[in-house]
Design a protein around this motif. Structure first.
Motif, mmCIF file in Angstrom:
data_model
loop_
_atom_site.group_PDB
_atom_site.id
_atom_site.type_symbol
_atom_site.label_atom_id
_atom_site.label_comp_id
_atom_site.label_asym_id
_atom_site.label_seq_id
_atom_site.Cartn_x
_atom_site.Cartn_y
_atom_site.Cartn_z
ATOM 1 N N THR A 140 52.869 56.589 -35.823
ATOM 2 C CA THR A 140 52.401 57.581 -34.849
ATOM 3 C C THR A 140 51.494 58.595 -35.560
ATOM 4 N N SER B 153 45.212 54.675 -31.899
ATOM 5 C CA SER B 153 45.417 55.293 -30.583
ATOM 6 C C SER B 153 44.268 54.976 -29.637
ATOM 7 N N THR C 100 49.446 54.523 -29.922
ATOM 8 C CA THR C 100 49.629 55.743 -29.123
ATOM 9 C C THR C 100 48.575 55.755 -28.025
ATOM 10 N N PHE D 165 46.804 58.189 -25.367
ATOM 11 C CA PHE D 165 46.571 59.556 -24.904
ATOM 12 C C PHE D 165 45.972 59.485 -23.499
ATOM 13 N N GLY E 58 50.828 60.046 -25.300
ATOM 14 C CA GLY E 58 50.387 61.405 -25.584
ATOM 15 C C GLY E 58 49.568 61.935 -24.420
ATOM 16 N N LYS F 59 50.579 67.860 -19.202
ATOM 17 C CA LYS F 59 51.803 67.727 -20.016
ATOM 18 C C LYS F 59 53.032 67.659 -19.107
ATOM 19 N N VAL G 18 56.472 65.566 -24.207
ATOM 20 C CA VAL G 18 55.265 64.926 -24.748
ATOM 21 C C VAL G 18 54.647 65.917 -25.725
ATOM 22 N N ASP H 165 52.190 65.121 -28.347
ATOM 23 C CA ASP H 165 50.951 64.746 -29.036
ATOM 24 C C ASP H 165 49.776 64.965 -28.095
ATOM 25 N N PHE I 183 53.102 71.299 -28.414
ATOM 26 C CA PHE I 183 52.441 70.156 -29.052
ATOM 27 C C PHE I 183 52.590 70.285 -30.579
#
Ligand SMILES: [Zn+2]
Length: 246
Positions: free
Chosen positions: A41, A57, A80, A82, A129, A154, A165, A167, A191
């Motif tokens: 991660t 990611s 990951t 996002f 993320g 978020k 969450v 990231d 974060f």
């Protein structure tokens, strides 16, 4: 620009991966594994563990991420994702979804993920993320608008996933699209990792609140991408404030 061996700790990212690029995607993962890299991660990468590590990611919101599950699973790689949340809450509002994909200049299949897709991606061992709600250039809207966009996203993600969450990847990834004030705001609101899209800075010490990623183009040959990773842009970047990679 100096070239050395590949960095031991690498942040890589992509966007949509089209069906025609899935083979190249798989080859790329396999190549890194052959070179002794393990996948982790962003938060783990920031700790610079011993050995060779990659944090892979993806940004934005594309239904075709679900096609990545098979090659990732086959090679035992965790990534990951996002995610922008607007495309999921705008299901049934084609105008908003089109405006979103216009904003990120994506002209492939404009199909967002569903919340079930997201749960499924997480259940397969990947990390979710936050990439903000609507993909605004956060430094170019008011601070309050940026703060609302980030926290809205978020909390939507947390409500659907059932956990925190931590990231964050800010939209557009370049320094000029974020600010020190927003970085502090994100840190103060839970974060623990903030990633950039600033390439050519893989050799420096890692900072969990300013973790650089180099884009990976799955439509281009692996060797072209590796060349990008080998660029040590630290001096260029410090002098020009611009990215060393085109
Ligand atoms: Zn983005």
């Amino acid at each position: 620009m100096s070239h050395g061996p590949l960095p031991n700790h690498i942040g890589l990212y992509g966007h949509a991966v089209g069906e025609g690029s899935l083979g190249a995607f798989r080859d790329c993962l396999a190549r890194f594994k052959e070179m002794g890299y393990q996948f982790c991660t962003p938060g783990e990468l920031a700790n610079e563990p011993d050995g060779r590590w990659i944090s892979l990611s993806f940004d934005d919101n594309y239904r075709n991420w679900t096609d990545l599950m098979a090659p990732l699973g086959e090679l035992g790689v965790s990534a990951t994702f996002f995610v922008n949340t607007l495309p999921m809450v705008s299901a049934g509002n084609p105008g908003e979804i089109d405006a979103y994909y216009d904003r990120i200049e994506y002209f492939g299949e404009r199909l967002p993920l569903t919340w079930d897709d997201l749960l499924d991606i997480e259940a397969k061992g990947h990390l979710i993320g936050c990439h903000g709600h609507a993909h605004w250039p956060l430094s170019r809207v008011s601070f309050d608008a940026a703060a609302v966009d980030i926290l809205h996203s978020k909390s939507l993600l947390e409500a659907h996933l059932g956990h925190q969450v931590k990231d964050f990847s800010f939209p557009y990834g370049m320094r000029r699209f974020f600010s020190r004030r927003l970085r502090t705001f994100c840190h103060n609101h839970g974060f623990t990792t903030i990633v950039t899209g600033i390439p050519g800075l893989q050799y420096g010490r890692k900072d969990s609140l300013w973790l650089h990623r180099t884009p990976w183009d799955f439509d281009s040959p692996i060797d072209y991408n590796l060349e990008n990773l080998l660029v040590d842009g630290r001096i260029f970047h410090a002098v020009s404030g611009r990215s060393a990679v085109g």
